[in-house]
Design a protein around this motif. Structure first.
Motif, PDB file in Angstrom:
ATOM      1  N   TYR A 139     -10.110  60.522  32.127  1.00  0.00           N
ATOM      2  CA  TYR A 139      -9.666  60.074  31.033  1.00  0.00           C
ATOM      3  C   TYR A 139      -9.630  58.536  30.774  1.00  0.00           C
ATOM      4  O   TYR A 139      -9.297  57.969  29.557  1.00  0.00           O
ATOM      5  CB  TYR A 139      -8.293  60.866  30.764  1.00  0.00           C
ATOM      6  CG  TYR A 139      -8.474  62.412  30.601  1.00  0.00           C
ATOM      7  CD1 TYR A 139      -9.256  62.858  29.494  1.00  0.00           C
ATOM      8  CD2 TYR A 139      -8.341  63.194  31.591  1.00  0.00           C
ATOM      9  CE1 TYR A 139      -9.336  64.237  29.238  1.00  0.00           C
ATOM     10  CE2 TYR A 139      -8.611  64.506  31.497  1.00  0.00           C
ATOM     11  CZ  TYR A 139      -9.041  64.937  30.522  1.00  0.00           C
ATOM     12  OH  TYR A 139      -9.273  66.424  30.293  1.00  0.00           O
TER      13      TYR A 139
ATOM     14  N   GLY B   3     -13.263  56.671  33.265  1.00  0.00           N
ATOM     15  CA  GLY B   3     -14.623  57.081  32.840  1.00  0.00           C
ATOM     16  C   GLY B   3     -14.992  56.430  31.540  1.00  0.00           C
ATOM     17  O   GLY B   3     -16.063  56.122  30.985  1.00  0.00           O
ATOM     18  N   HIS B   4     -13.958  56.510  30.420  1.00  0.00           N
ATOM     19  CA  HIS B   4     -14.124  56.088  29.057  1.00  0.00           C
ATOM     20  C   HIS B   4     -14.579  54.474  29.045  1.00  0.00           C
ATOM     21  O   HIS B   4     -15.709  54.267  28.245  1.00  0.00           O
ATOM     22  CB  HIS B   4     -12.937  56.324  28.200  1.00  0.00           C
ATOM     23  CG  HIS B   4     -12.659  57.508  27.623  1.00  0.00           C
ATOM     24  ND1 HIS B   4     -13.900  58.520  27.145  1.00  0.00           N
ATOM     25  CD2 HIS B   4     -11.711  58.527  28.033  1.00  0.00           C
ATOM     26  CE1 HIS B   4     -13.412  59.389  26.922  1.00  0.00           C
ATOM     27  NE2 HIS B   4     -12.149  59.684  27.255  1.00  0.00           N
TER      28      HIS B   4
ATOM     29  N   SER C 237     -15.899  53.056  31.544  1.00  0.00           N
ATOM     30  CA  SER C 237     -17.138  52.915  32.010  1.00  0.00           C
ATOM     31  C   SER C 237     -18.565  53.400  30.939  1.00  0.00           C
ATOM     32  O   SER C 237     -19.449  52.638  30.692  1.00  0.00           O
ATOM     33  CB  SER C 237     -17.329  53.909  33.320  1.00  0.00           C
ATOM     34  OG  SER C 237     -18.780  53.965  33.730  1.00  0.00           O
ATOM     35  N   ASN C 238     -17.970  54.351  30.283  1.00  0.00           N
ATOM     36  CA  ASN C 238     -19.024  54.840  29.283  1.00  0.00           C
ATOM     37  C   ASN C 238     -19.150  53.699  27.979  1.00  0.00           C
ATOM     38  O   ASN C 238     -20.229  53.618  27.574  1.00  0.00           O
ATOM     39  CB  ASN C 238     -18.499  56.173  28.777  1.00  0.00           C
ATOM     40  CG  ASN C 238     -18.952  57.249  29.622  1.00  0.00           C
ATOM     41  OD1 ASN C 238     -19.775  57.126  30.558  1.00  0.00           O
ATOM     42  ND2 ASN C 238     -18.425  58.399  29.545  1.00  0.00           N
ATOM     43  N   ALA C 239     -18.119  53.265  27.874  1.00  0.00           N
ATOM     44  CA  ALA C 239     -18.034  52.263  26.852  1.00  0.00           C
ATOM     45  C   ALA C 239     -19.021  51.229  26.978  1.00  0.00           C
ATOM     46  O   ALA C 239     -19.596  50.636  26.320  1.00  0.00           O
ATOM     47  CB  ALA C 239     -16.727  51.742  26.313  1.00  0.00           C
TER      48      ALA C 239
ATOM     49  N   THR D 242     -13.285  55.849  19.705  1.00  0.00           N
ATOM     50  CA  THR D 242     -12.938  57.122  20.082  1.00  0.00           C
ATOM     51  C   THR D 242     -14.308  58.210  19.876  1.00  0.00           C
ATOM     52  O   THR D 242     -14.667  58.661  20.916  1.00  0.00           O
ATOM     53  CB  THR D 242     -11.833  57.665  19.474  1.00  0.00           C
ATOM     54  OG1 THR D 242     -10.676  56.775  19.063  1.00  0.00           O
ATOM     55  CG2 THR D 242     -11.343  58.920  20.035  1.00  0.00           C
TER      56      THR D 242
ATOM     57  N   THR E  64     -17.025  56.823  22.642  1.00  0.00           N
ATOM     58  CA  THR E  64     -16.558  57.218  23.839  1.00  0.00           C
ATOM     59  C   THR E  64     -16.554  58.633  23.987  1.00  0.00           C
ATOM     60  O   THR E  64     -16.567  59.390  25.086  1.00  0.00           O
ATOM     61  CB  THR E  64     -15.381  56.657  24.618  1.00  0.00           C
ATOM     62  OG1 THR E  64     -14.401  56.726  23.612  1.00  0.00           O
ATOM     63  CG2 THR E  64     -15.724  55.238  24.632  1.00  0.00           C
ATOM     64  N   GLY E  65     -16.297  59.350  22.969  1.00  0.00           N
ATOM     65  CA  GLY E  65     -15.913  60.933  22.923  1.00  0.00           C
ATOM     66  C   GLY E  65     -14.594  61.205  23.208  1.00  0.00           C
ATOM     67  O   GLY E  65     -14.125  60.465  24.159  1.00  0.00           O
ATOM     68  N   CYS E  66     -14.002  62.063  22.517  1.00  0.00           N
ATOM     69  CA  CYS E  66     -12.578  62.402  23.094  1.00  0.00           C
ATOM     70  C   CYS E  66     -12.782  63.035  24.356  1.00  0.00           C
ATOM     71  O   CYS E  66     -13.608  63.636  24.899  1.00  0.00           O
ATOM     72  CB  CYS E  66     -11.917  63.225  22.062  1.00  0.00           C
ATOM     73  SG  CYS E  66     -12.127  62.565  20.314  1.00  0.00           S
TER      74      CYS E  66
ATOM     75  N   ALA F 167     -14.335  61.891  30.244  1.00  0.00           N
ATOM     76  CA  ALA F 167     -15.470  61.226  30.539  1.00  0.00           C
ATOM     77  C   ALA F 167     -15.845  61.084  31.974  1.00  0.00           C
ATOM     78  O   ALA F 167     -15.297  60.500  32.835  1.00  0.00           O
ATOM     79  CB  ALA F 167     -15.414  59.783  30.237  1.00  0.00           C
TER      80      ALA F 167
ATOM     81  N   GLN G 106     -23.461  59.596  33.733  1.00  0.00           N
ATOM     82  CA  GLN G 106     -24.019  58.503  32.823  1.00  0.00           C
ATOM     83  C   GLN G 106     -25.318  58.245  33.359  1.00  0.00           C
ATOM     84  O   GLN G 106     -25.917  58.231  34.291  1.00  0.00           O
ATOM     85  CB  GLN G 106     -23.125  57.228  33.524  1.00  0.00           C
ATOM     86  CG  GLN G 106     -22.783  56.334  32.495  1.00  0.00           C
ATOM     87  CD  GLN G 106     -21.714  55.428  33.187  1.00  0.00           C
ATOM     88  OE1 GLN G 106     -21.870  54.826  34.225  1.00  0.00           O
ATOM     89  NE2 GLN G 106     -20.434  55.439  32.532  1.00  0.00           N
TER      90      GLN G 106
END
Lengths: 357, 674, 327
Positions: free
Chosen positions: B102, B105-106, B108-110, C24, C27-29, C32, C37
């Motif tokens: 939570y 990870g975000h 990293s994805n961003a 939001t 990145t998707g709620c 993650a 990836q």
């Protein structure tokens, strides 16, 4: 301090009583402690590590007058003017503006005071280098939240008023010192303040430009009659502009009075020394040389107003070769003769003149 | 890493040598200065005596009570246990723990999404569009000349066959620099507005300045895994500190008069910040952006070790096949990007404050429309990618040249001997004795020496920091390798200073030489070090000597620059008066210029030390051994204990050397932080 | 005036809110997962992408070059390559950042952690190449001094192998810190008068060896086979005490030679199961030491690009690679 109160004194804008500003550790204890308060600067520093920039100062600034605070550097005059709007927080004493206590204002009320009631002009201009002249002048209005178009329109008006039309889009860096200070002046005027505070506004300028600017201030004062507090270290500037002058030394006001009083009757040796080189005939009025008219003297000779300078009287007397009459409302208050006038210039009090002042 | 970048020592901070006893000062002022200097000297003399006495007492006590030898084993702490456990925990929980799922990870994805977005935009613009955009932006911001330079640079990237990797690196840079500027800006804002934050942040930023880039990679990779997110984050950690530092500097240095004027008009705190303090600091802010860009670019190649891709990866892969030419072909675009970005942001900084040119908006509109038109034209003609036919393969030529050079210089050159012989002699006669001497010294004697040196140059605070840093190295249990590294650093600094002062003084005296040097210095400052590893080994063999050589190559440009600038900044009045007294050129140099340029020379020493230390890890790649090798080893083996401890020890050395060489006057006058 | 101010504030708030919403949404709620990836540089059009790990030595580059060429030309995949050191490569493989390692020299610890315990990595079978690490001297020197090839005589030559860097002892040149090495322990346990000098990177080590060879100087180096450098600088192995199963169990007490290791392929578990043709192809990929060396030499010595070298090899070895393709 003695604040002479004449019968028709206009109301006070600023009333300052027992004001102290002490810098240093545990500064609050100094004003209350009679022993410490009596020490001189060096002694205070040695005892407490504190410096008293303003010591027990009281005065009133009357509506519509130009009140000059004058003193050498380090005399505390700049600190004093900053205390008026609490840019520097005073240590003790009271300040009120139009009867309202400044020191007890909350942040919002204080901002209100700074935004609308007192605007300041600074020695080093304090202009925003990244903005055009127009936007600098509009800055105070912007802070008040005036919309862009409205504030620019108003700013343009004041740019013209201080004689900078055509330079609206220049940056401060592209202006001369005098022009920059005109921007500073316009910025302060644009918010239409009740009082204008000047902190040595012209000391960074060349003598000729300084003279221009002083005349500008005189003109503004004449046109608008705005109350002004003017800080300077330049005696001739103080004498030229001031309705009343407070002369400061080591944080205290050593004398407060009209230019004529300061020059004509210095309160102590320090002031006397200070005003020694002043061309007295240009400051003192004919009152200083006046004596009662004898016999026919009240009938003939050139007529002068009571606030004419001695310089003017000398010119009149020299031209006609007679004594000159001092006339107010058609009534002759007295006369000045060559001997009395020369006595003023020489600094030797004419025995007869003194009493009539 | 480049030296323009050293956050502490931007050439702009060279203190101007203005106080001059020979200047046209009026009589009383001159005598006042003389009195002040005299008092200072007396103070310095007074200080020296107790320090010397204390040192002698400490040495005697040490000899009696502690005996000789290296750092005692009893005083070390073994961190391999806890660090190993941490590393295992991260690996085991990375795919399941909420902190990763939570939180990180975000992040990293961003990062991946943003890099991808920028990359796609660059691809959509096509080579013509990107080149046009670069040229036009440069034109608007910095003028026609730099626009040509920008177009030429992008063209060169394409010609070298590096268009796609250049775009990948550029995409990563855009995101990394953006994040660095945002993060550094926020930190700088906090430090600029609050004294307490400033006090807390300052030592942290000081430390990060000497933290070798390699040391960041390991923890970041452990958390984020190999790939672009790790690379971007490592770059951000590396590039944000100068932005933070300069932002804080700019905000704190805002013209007090203007700030007071704003306050006098009843501005709220927020209005003061937004309308006055921030705009007043815009020069520093822009310089911060400039420095962040340079730092980020210098990280581009190092980050390739953890999968950043792009140009860095090409350099790294070329290194594996010992192909200098290919490495250079990928290194040159990095240099070009760095030079263009540096020049353009610097020019933008110089233009700040001037009134905007007339038709500024029109100009930008023209730029935008032209870019769009070029991009569309490229798209319609189906030429988005750089045409294959337009590439030049420089690798064979470069390799031939390098082979010739190494073949002819390596050994057996008549009279002066080959480079291998120099390296051998340097190792035997300089490196070995210095290392031997340092390791022979009892540990407490080393601490006392460090303390005394720091006290002589700085204050008790700096001395305490220096001694603590050195003791920390001992506690970490890497005393001997640290002294080995220290010996290499000292040798490299000595060589750098001798060469740097000589060249710098020469350049200060000859404008032509200075002009000729400028591009050379630019190239060496921005060229990724991986590119010159092979030539260095080919010339000096494997060992500590090539490590020293690599460090010298890296640190020399900054030292030359600062020296030249310092010499140039010497008050012309002092020079004129000495000339009027009939001084010869030599007399002027030694009696006026050098003494007056002393602050700049001291700064050069300090920068030399910091920069040399920054490439200790690179030295590990050519046989330098010691801490540099440990850091590389830690990364290669995923061994947190070895890598982090080596990194920490390098930081310790850096702090110590920085404090020992940094004169107090240059530090915050309020004496905050040490 | 007040209204303007309020409006400005509302606008700021709205912007902040919009930014938060956008972030939001981007990145998707919720959770993650970093393991799913993709590379930001992946091709926009093609959805079938395979990521291969390239280790720093050229042999590994050769494997990847050929596999990449065939995946792209014959199977229509897009291939990304990432160059990383061996241990981080295992980590990346486990996370799905790379799909396959084509040449591994044996990492029992990692195998236990990722294959046996976590199950995130699967074995991909033999590469067909046998790897061997050892100590080598140049053949020109071994011919003149045949007895140098026995470790017992090494101390006799310590002086010959001396360099400035090794001080008073002989120099044993070691390479990249990422490689498996017992050399420090060996020198100590075999009581040799040698100093291990770490070149710090393979590039440095190769450059140094070439320089020595150019001058026909003697040297003793850690090296491994298959390696293209043998074609350029012929080297002879020094016999260490024979390898027995388990003699290298305790890294501190090792006193025997390195084993001969059949090099292994490893695949990310998810990729191995759902990777379709690409996974099937990589599992079948198997060639010989000579073939690998051919390609490696083209890359390292002829300075062909890996792609070019792979193309050449593929053109003349169709019989071999045909068998790798999924039927």
């Amino acid at each position: 301090m003695n604040t002479p109160t004449a019968p028709h004194t206009p109301p006070s804008v600023f009333a300052v009583r027992d004001l102290w500003k002490v810098f240093g550790p545990k500064a609050d204890r100094v004003p209350g402690d009679a022993g410490l308060a009596a020490l001189d600067a060096a002694g205070l520093r040695a005892r407490t590590g504190c410096t008293a920039a303003v010591r027990d100062v009281s005065f009133d600034v009357r509506k519509g007058e130009v009140f000059v605070v004058m003193g050498l550097s380090g005399s505390g005059k700049s600190t004093l003017v900053r205390c008026l709007t609490r840019l520097i927080e005073p240590t003790s004493g009271t300040i009120s503006i139009d009867g309202e206590d400044v020191l007890s204002m909350d942040a919002g009320r204080l901002r209100e005071l700074r935004r609308h009631r007192a605007a300041m002009v600074f020695q080093h201009f304090g202009l925003l280098p990244h903005r055009s002249v127009l936007d600098n002048v509009a800055y105070g209005l912007e802070i008040q939240g005036v919309g862009r178009a409205a504030r620019r329109e108003r700013a343009a008006e004041f740019v013209t008023k201080v004689g900078l039309e055509g330079m609206e889009h220049r940056r401060p860096g592209q202006l001369s010192g005098g022009q920059q200070q005109r921007v500073g002046l316009a910025r302060a005027l644009a918010v239409d303040p009740e009082v204008l505070l000047f902190d040595e506004p012209f000391s960074a300028l060349d003598p000729l430009i300084r003279r221009d600017m002083q005349e500008e201030v005189v003109r503004l004062h004449r046109e608008e009659g705005r109350t002004m507090v003017f800080i300077t270290h330049d005696l001739s500037e103080a004498l030229r502009l001031g309705d009343r002058i407070a002369l400061m030394r080591d944080g205290r006001i050593v004398q407060l009075g009209t230019p004529e009083e300061i020059v004509g009757s210095p309160a102590d040796d320090y002031v006397r020394d200070f005003v020694r080189d002043v061309p007295r005939e240009q400051v003192l009025t004919v009152r200083a040389a006046m004596r009662p008219a004898r016999s026919t003297e009240s009938e003939a000779g050139p007529a002068l107003a009571p606030d004419a300078t001695v310089h003017e009287a000398i010119e009149a007397v020299a031209r006609t070769g007679e004594t000159a009459r001092v006339v107010q409302d058609g009534r002759c208050l007295g006369v000045v003769d060559q001997a009395a006038l020369l006595g003023v210039v020489a600094g030797v009090a004419a025995p007869a003149g003194k009493a009539a002042a | 890493m480049t030296a323009t970048v050293t956050p502490n020592g931007t050439p702009a901070t060279v203190p101007p040598a203005t106080a001059t006893p020979m200047g046209p000062a009026t009589e009383p002022a001159a005598s006042a200065t003389a009195t002040a200097t005299g008092a200072l000297r007396a103070f310095a003399r007074d200080r020296r005596r107790p320090i010397a006495a204390g040192a002698v007492v400490a040495l005697v006590l040490g000899a009696l009570l502690l005996g000789g030898g290296g750092w005692p084993a009893a005083l070390t702490v073994d961190l391999s246990g806890p660090l190993g456990t941490t590393s295992d925990w991260i690996i085991d929980n990375r795919d399941s723990h909420p902190l990763f799922l939570y939180g990180l990870g975000h992040v990293s994805n961003a990062v991946v999404l943003s890099v991808r977005a920028v990359y796609l935009v660059l691809l959509a613009l096509g080579w013509a569009g990107v080149t046009a955009a670069a040229g036009l932006v440069a034109w608007r911001v910095a003028g026609a000349r730099l626009a040509l330079v920008a177009v030429a640079a992008f063209g060169a990237c394409g010609l070298l066959g590096m268009w796609v990797p250049t775009m990948q690196t550029l995409a990563l840079m855009v995101v990394a620099v953006g994040a660095s500027v945002a993060l550094g800006g926020v930190l700088g804002l906090a430090a600029g507005l609050s004294d307490r934050t400033h006090r807390i942040l300052r030592p942290v930023l000081d430390t990060m300045q000497v933290l070798p880039a390699f040391a960041y990679l390991l923890p970041v990779v452990l958390v984020f895994g190999i790939g672009v997110p790790a690379a971007v984050l490592a770059t951000v950690v590396y590039a944000a500190p100068p932005m933070a530092r300069l932002t804080a500097l700019g905000l704190r240095g805002a013209d007090a008069g203007v700030m007071e004027a704003a306050a006098s008009m009843g501005a709220t705190a927020r209005q003061r910040l937004l309308t006055a303090r921030l705009p007043l600091a815009r020069k520093e802010l822009l310089l911060g952006v400039n420095q962040s860009i340079m730092m980020a670019l210098s990280m581009a190649v190092i980050a390739s070790v953890i999968g950043a891709g792009g140009l860095g990866d090409r350099v790294y892969q070329a290194l594996a096949s010992v192909d200098v030419g290919a490495a250079l072909a990928a290194g040159v675009p990095i240099v070009l990007l760095a030079v263009v970005l540096d020049r353009v942001t610097a020019a933008a900084g110089e233009r700040i404050g001037a009134a905007p040119a007339r038709h500024a908006r029109l100009g930008w509109a023209v730029a935008a429309v032209t870019t769009a038109a070029v991009a569309v034209a490229g798209r319609l003609s189906g030429r988005l990618g750089w045409p294959d036919a337009w590439t030049v393969d420089i690798a064979p030529t470069v390799n031939t040249a390098v082979d010739w050079m190494t073949a002819h210089l390596y050994s057996g050159v008549p009279v002066i001997g080959g480079t291998a012989d120099w390296a051998g002699h340097f190792t035997t006669w300089v490196l070995d004795p210095v290392r031997g001497g340092l390791q022979w010294l009892p540990w407490w004697a080393v601490l006392v020496t460090v303390g005394v040196l720091a006290l002589l140059i700085g204050t008790w605070r700096t001395a305490a920091t220096a001694v603590a840093a050195m003791a920390g190295i001992g506690v970490l249990g890497v005393w001997d390798p640290a002294l080995d590294t220290l010996s290499q650093v000292l040798a490299a600094v000595a060589v750098t200073l001798v060469l740097g002062f000589a060249v710098g003084i020469a350049a200060a005296r000859s404008a032509r030489l200075a002009r000729a040097l400028r591009p050379v210095l630019d190239v060496f400052q921005t060229m990724p070090q991986f590119v010159y590893l092979i030539p260095v080994v080919a010339l000096f063999g494997v060992g500590r000597a090539p490590a020293v050589a690599a460090a010298v190559v890296y640190a020399l440009p900054a030292v030359v620059r600062i020296t030249t600038q310092g010499m140039r900044a010497v008050d012309p009045a002092a020079m004129e008066s000495s000339r009027s007294l009939g001084a010869t050129g030599r007399q002027q140099l030694f009696q006026v210029q050098l003494p007056l340029a002393r602050p700049a020379l001291l700064l050069a020493v300090n920068q030399g030390v910091v920069l040399v230390l920054a490439v200790v890890v690179i030295g590990g790649l050519v046989g330098g051994g010691a801490l540099g090798y440990d850091a590389v080893f830690g990364l290669a083996q995923g061994d947190l204990a070895t890598g982090l401890v080596a990194g920490a020890a390098i930081v310790g050395l850096g702090l110590m050397l920085d404090r020992v060489t940094q004169p107090t006057e240059r530090r915050d006058p309020a004496g905050k932080g040490a | 005036m007040a209204r303007t101010r309020t409006r400005a504030r509302t606008r700021t708030r709205f912007a902040a809110l919009a930014a938060a919403v956008a972030l939001t949404a981007l990145t998707g709620c919720g959770a993650a997962d970093m393991t799913t990836q993709a590379s930001p540089y992946a091709d926009a059009k093609s959805s079938r992408t395979v990521t291969l790990s390239v280790q720093s030595w050229v042999g590994a580059q050769a494997n990847v070059a050929v596999a990449q060429y065939l995946l792209e030309q014959e199977l229509g995949y897009r291939v990304d390559t990432v160059q990383i050191d061996e241990i981080p490569a295992w980590d990346a493989l486990s996370q799905g950042r790379v799909d396959a390692i084509l040449e591994d020299w044996g990492h029992p610890e990692q195998e236990k952690r990722y294959i046996d315990d976590k199950g995130t990595i699967k074995r991909g079978g033999d590469l067909g190449v046998t790897g061997h690490i050892g100590w080598f001297v140049p053949t020109y020197f071994a011919k003149e001094h045949p007895d140098v090839t026995d470790w017992k005589n090494l101390n006799k030559y310590a002086d010959t192998f001396r360099t400035a860097e090794s001080g008073g002892k002989g120099q044993l040149l070691d390479g990249s810190p990422s490689y498996i090495t017992n050399d420090k322990a060996l020198v100590k346990n075999l009581d040799l008068d040698y100093q291990v000098v770490f070149a710090g990177s393979e590039a440095a080590q190769i450059t140094q060896i070439k320089q020595f060879a150019k001058e026909k100087k003697p040297f003793l180096t850690y090296w491994y086979n298959p390696q293209w450098l043998f074609e350029k600088v012929p080297m002879t192995e020094v016999k260490l005490p024979a390898y027995k199963e388990g003699c290298d169990a305790d890294p501190k007490k090792v006193a025997c030679a390195y084993p001969h290791t059949p090099l292994q392929k490893f695949l990310n578990a998810r990729f191995a199961d759902g990777g379709g043709d690409a996974a099937a192809f990589l599992k079948k990929f198997r060639w010989t030491t000579e073939m690998q060396n051919d390609v490696a030499l083209m890359i390292a010595e002829q300075k062909l690009s890996p792609r070019e070298a792979a193309r050449k090899w593929v053109e003349s070895n169709e019989a071999t690679w045909r068998t790798w393709l999924p039927s």
